[in-house]
Motif scaffolding. Structure first.
Motif, PDB file in Angstrom:
ATOM      1  N   ARG A  53     -11.146 -11.080  -1.655  1.00  0.00           N
ATOM      2  CA  ARG A  53     -11.687 -12.396  -1.139  1.00  0.00           C
ATOM      3  C   ARG A  53     -12.155 -12.474   0.511  1.00  0.00           C
ATOM      4  O   ARG A  53     -13.038 -12.993   1.062  1.00  0.00           O
ATOM      5  CB  ARG A  53     -10.542 -13.656  -1.178  1.00  0.00           C
ATOM      6  CG  ARG A  53      -9.369 -13.181  -0.368  1.00  0.00           C
ATOM      7  CD  ARG A  53      -8.399 -14.244  -0.561  1.00  0.00           C
ATOM      8  NE  ARG A  53      -7.111 -13.382  -0.187  1.00  0.00           N
ATOM      9  CZ  ARG A  53      -5.964 -14.368  -0.432  1.00  0.00           C
ATOM     10  NH1 ARG A  53      -5.952 -15.582  -0.723  1.00  0.00           N
ATOM     11  NH2 ARG A  53      -4.769 -13.589   0.133  1.00  0.00           N
ATOM     12  N   CYS A  95       1.877  -2.165   9.707  1.00  0.00           N
ATOM     13  CA  CYS A  95       1.077  -1.020   9.750  1.00  0.00           C
ATOM     14  C   CYS A  95       1.840   0.227  10.031  1.00  0.00           C
ATOM     15  O   CYS A  95       1.259   0.904  11.156  1.00  0.00           O
ATOM     16  CB  CYS A  95      -0.384  -1.310  10.287  1.00  0.00           C
ATOM     17  SG  CYS A  95      -1.349  -2.365   9.171  1.00  0.00           S
ATOM     18  N   GLY A 121       8.030 -12.311   5.123  1.00  0.00           N
ATOM     19  CA  GLY A 121       7.881 -11.709   6.646  1.00  0.00           C
ATOM     20  C   GLY A 121       6.739 -12.483   7.233  1.00  0.00           C
ATOM     21  O   GLY A 121       5.845 -12.795   6.653  1.00  0.00           O
TER      22      GLY A 121
HETATM   23  C1  LIG Z   1       4.949  -9.415   8.159  1.00  0.00           C
HETATM   24  C2  LIG Z   1       4.844  -8.004   7.090  1.00  0.00           C
HETATM   25  C3  LIG Z   1       4.819  -6.827   7.835  1.00  0.00           C
HETATM   26  C4  LIG Z   1       4.848  -5.624   6.917  1.00  0.00           C
HETATM   27  N1  LIG Z   1       4.919  -4.430   7.577  1.00  0.00           N
HETATM   28  C5  LIG Z   1       5.014  -3.314   6.776  1.00  0.00           C
HETATM   29  C6  LIG Z   1       5.029  -1.916   7.368  1.00  0.00           C
HETATM   30  O1  LIG Z   1       4.802  -1.820   8.496  1.00  0.00           O
HETATM   31  N2  LIG Z   1       5.022  -0.883   6.670  1.00  0.00           N
HETATM   32  C7  LIG Z   1       4.937  -1.014   5.363  1.00  0.00           C
HETATM   33  O2  LIG Z   1       4.824   0.096   4.688  1.00  0.00           O
HETATM   34  N3  LIG Z   1       4.650  -2.176   4.681  1.00  0.00           N
HETATM   35  C8  LIG Z   1       4.826  -3.378   5.368  1.00  0.00           C
HETATM   36  N4  LIG Z   1       4.725  -4.496   4.700  1.00  0.00           N
HETATM   37  C9  LIG Z   1       4.635  -4.632   3.322  1.00  0.00           C
HETATM   38  C10 LIG Z   1       3.084  -4.240   2.874  1.00  0.00           C
HETATM   39  O3  LIG Z   1       2.367  -5.253   3.725  1.00  0.00           O
HETATM   40  C11 LIG Z   1       2.783  -4.547   1.475  1.00  0.00           C
HETATM   41  O4  LIG Z   1       3.634  -4.112   0.607  1.00  0.00           O
HETATM   42  C12 LIG Z   1       1.505  -3.796   1.215  1.00  0.00           C
HETATM   43  O5  LIG Z   1       0.414  -4.561   1.945  1.00  0.00           O
HETATM   44  C13 LIG Z   1       0.974  -3.865  -0.192  1.00  0.00           C
HETATM   45  O6  LIG Z   1      -0.292  -3.423  -0.477  1.00  0.00           O
HETATM   46  P1  LIG Z   1      -1.142  -3.932  -1.563  1.00  0.00           P
HETATM   47  O7  LIG Z   1      -2.393  -3.140  -1.474  1.00  0.00           O
HETATM   48  O8  LIG Z   1      -0.362  -3.870  -2.658  1.00  0.00           O
HETATM   49  O9  LIG Z   1      -1.306  -5.642  -1.421  1.00  0.00           O
HETATM   50  P2  LIG Z   1      -2.113  -6.295  -0.166  1.00  0.00           P
HETATM   51  O10 LIG Z   1      -2.117  -5.371   1.233  1.00  0.00           O
HETATM   52  O11 LIG Z   1      -1.467  -7.652   0.040  1.00  0.00           O
HETATM   53  O12 LIG Z   1      -3.567  -6.489  -0.421  1.00  0.00           O
HETATM   54  C14 LIG Z   1      -3.728  -7.403  -1.569  1.00  0.00           C
HETATM   55  C15 LIG Z   1      -5.366  -7.738  -1.409  1.00  0.00           C
HETATM   56  O13 LIG Z   1      -5.760  -8.784  -2.239  1.00  0.00           O
HETATM   57  C16 LIG Z   1      -6.762  -9.804  -1.888  1.00  0.00           C
HETATM   58  N5  LIG Z   1      -6.330 -10.738  -2.570  1.00  0.00           N
HETATM   59  C17 LIG Z   1      -5.159 -11.725  -2.625  1.00  0.00           C
HETATM   60  N6  LIG Z   1      -5.660 -12.646  -3.591  1.00  0.00           N
HETATM   61  C18 LIG Z   1      -6.732 -12.461  -3.830  1.00  0.00           C
HETATM   62  C19 LIG Z   1      -7.680 -13.359  -4.570  1.00  0.00           C
HETATM   63  N7  LIG Z   1      -7.082 -14.330  -5.307  1.00  0.00           N
HETATM   64  N8  LIG Z   1      -8.913 -12.917  -4.927  1.00  0.00           N
HETATM   65  C20 LIG Z   1      -9.465 -11.827  -4.175  1.00  0.00           C
HETATM   66  N9  LIG Z   1      -8.626 -11.015  -3.250  1.00  0.00           N
HETATM   67  C21 LIG Z   1      -7.450 -11.377  -2.978  1.00  0.00           C
HETATM   68  C22 LIG Z   1      -6.083  -9.592  -0.302  1.00  0.00           C
HETATM   69  O14 LIG Z   1      -6.987 -10.267   0.584  1.00  0.00           O
HETATM   70  C23 LIG Z   1      -5.830  -8.404   0.140  1.00  0.00           C
HETATM   71  O15 LIG Z   1      -6.769  -7.426   0.447  1.00  0.00           O
HETATM   72  C24 LIG Z   1       4.775  -5.690   5.316  1.00  0.00           C
HETATM   73  C25 LIG Z   1       4.568  -7.078   4.943  1.00  0.00           C
HETATM   74  C26 LIG Z   1       4.681  -8.087   5.677  1.00  0.00           C
HETATM   75  C27 LIG Z   1       4.481  -9.395   5.167  1.00  0.00           C
END
Ligand SMILES: Cc1cc2nc3c(=O)[nH]c(=O)nc-3n(C[C@H](O)[C@H](O)[C@H](O)COP(=O)(O)OP(=O)(O)OC[C@H]3O[C@@H](n4cnc5c(N)ncnc54)[C@H](O)[C@@H]3O)c2cc1C
Length: 408
Positions: free
Chosen positions: A57, A68, A186
């Protein structure tokens, strides 16, 4: 979703209005979500010659999804060091009854989200479009392709990946909603500032079950609070921690964080990263595991595109790989549930005891091995399958020889 504590004001680079032309068609692979997991899958498919579409999105790297912080070795293994902001060889733990510094057996780095995503994308040859994924289109195509509804039209592909984060948008059910689901929450603020240490607070003043953190990233601090209990609202205490650190309460970033594994595949769709519950319980570290499982999934899909396995075989092998990690995640969840039960006065001495060099090396060594960096540069799934087959054949020959000897 309760958005009160999770408000985010992203800088929008995403196409809007007339720029959002209709988008439809059929691809070989459709990857939904262009963050850590989705980009890791796409990267493994580069050079396959397949038509791969990645949708999100937001534009790639537009909206930061975490503090990060990641083991440096993972950034090195993927050639992402240009995005590094700061490196740490120790962790400073604060409790109400004293502080302890853990000398880490490997360093952690903070990075710039936008840059890291750009570097991952640089290694891909897929097409990218901004589109909001709404769910599976019904009825599904009869030719083995899976159709997905987006706000720009329906897109179909025989291989579909949900890397959309905790919502698990492409799953059949919609029963994964907070506060009843196994989700932590978080929230962090990103003030301008500098710091020397990677810091963690285990202090019920900030959160009854969970922890607070401050991750410096060169000229920015990422100060936040994570609660294992989804009912505990973290906005007030995130602000309290920032206030205690004399930091500005600006640029909020937050989300739900899954702390339990879910199925790796469902209804023909593959899940990686938070959508599969790949974030580690206790530490809430989910970037490394999203990359790790994304790579594993990418290699299996590559096997389908290269013609040496079917989608069903890829699903089976990926699910087996995912399931083989289940006990490690379960064990970490036990510890996550245990920590809040420790009486506060014991926390300080306990943390100091756990800070002993040998224990830190042992525990962090095992912790890294849950998603080891060597995996990033290990062979393809086909190489692995060949090695498994050779091992199986060797065992079989050995068994046959033993039967022969026994018969004689
Ligand atoms: C406050 C906070 C701090 C964190 N700090 C850390 C850290 O320092 N180190 C660490 O290892 N982990 C950290 N985490 C955990 C980490 O952010 C996640 O586990 C990680 O981002 C997962 O990656 P992902 O690619 O599965 O999902 P995400 O990074 O959540 O990516 C999901 C993607 O899907 C897209 N998306 C979602 N819904 C839709 C839709 N309906 N249509 C189109 N696109 C959509 C979003 O825009 C996004 O780009 C943290 C989490 C939080 C909340």
């Amino acid at each position: 979703m309760q958005v009160d504590t999770l408000c985010v004001v992203p800088i929008r680079a995403t196409k809007r209005g007339d720029e959002r032309t209709p988008l439809d068609g059929t691809y070989d692979v459709l990857i939904c979500g262009a963050s850590f997991a989705g980009l890791a899958v796409a990267r493994e498919l580069a050079g396959s010659g397949a038509e791969v579409l990645v949708v999100d999105r937001y534009e790639i790297g537009e909206r930061q999804t975490s503090a990060c912080g990641i083991p440096t070795v993972w950034m090195e293994a993927l050639g992402l060091m240009e995005a590094e902001r700061q490196r740490f060889d120790s962790l400073l733990m604060h409790t109400p009854h004293g502080d302890s510094r853990f000398r880490l057996p490997f360093t952690f780095s903070t990075f710039d989200y936008r840059e890291l995503c750009a570097l991952l994308w640089r290694d891909c040859d897929a097409r990218f479009e901004t589109a909001k994924v709404d769910g599976r289109a019904r009825p599904a195509n009869g030719d083995g392709a899976i159709a997905i509804d987006t706000d720009r039209g329906a897109i179909a592909a025989p291989l579909v990946v949900d890397a959309l984060g905790w919502r698990r948008v492409l799953a059949g059910d919609d029963g994964f909603q907070p506060p009843d689901a196994p989700l932590s929450r978080g929230l962090e603020v990103h003030p301008t500032g500098t710091g020397e240490d990677l810091e963690v607070w285990i202090d019920r003043r900030y959160v009854p079950a969970g922890y607070g953190w401050s991750f410096p990233a060169r000229d920015e601090l990422r100060i936040g609070v994570g609660s294992f209990d989804p009912r505990f609202h973290v906005r007030e205490t995130t602000e309290l921690l920032a206030e205690d650190l004399d930091a500005e309460r600006v640029r909020y970033q937050g989300n739900w964080i899954p702390h339990k594994l879910r199925h790796a595949t469902e209804g023909g769709v593959f899940f990686a990263g938070d959508s599969a519950g790949h974030c580690l319980p206790l530490s809430a570290e989910g970037i490394r595991t999203a990359l790790y499982f994304g790579i594993a999934l990418g290699r299996e899909l590559r096997g389908v595109l290269d013609g040496w396995q079917s989608r069903e075989q890829a699903a089976l092998r990926y699910a087996e790989f995912h399931d083989s990690h289940e006990w490690k995640f379960r064990w970490m969840l036990h510890v996550q549930r245990l920590v809040p039960r420790i009486p506060p006065r014991l926390l300080g001495p306990l943390v100091r005891m756990l800070g002993a060099k040998r224990f830190v090396e042992w525990s962090f060594g095992h912790y890294l091995q849950i998603a080891p960096p060597e995996f990033a540069s290990s062979g393809s799934a086909h190489d692995q399958q060949r090695a498994d087959q050779e091992q199986h054949d060797a065992d079989h020959t050995l068994g046959a020889e033993r039967d022969l000897v026994e018969a004689e």
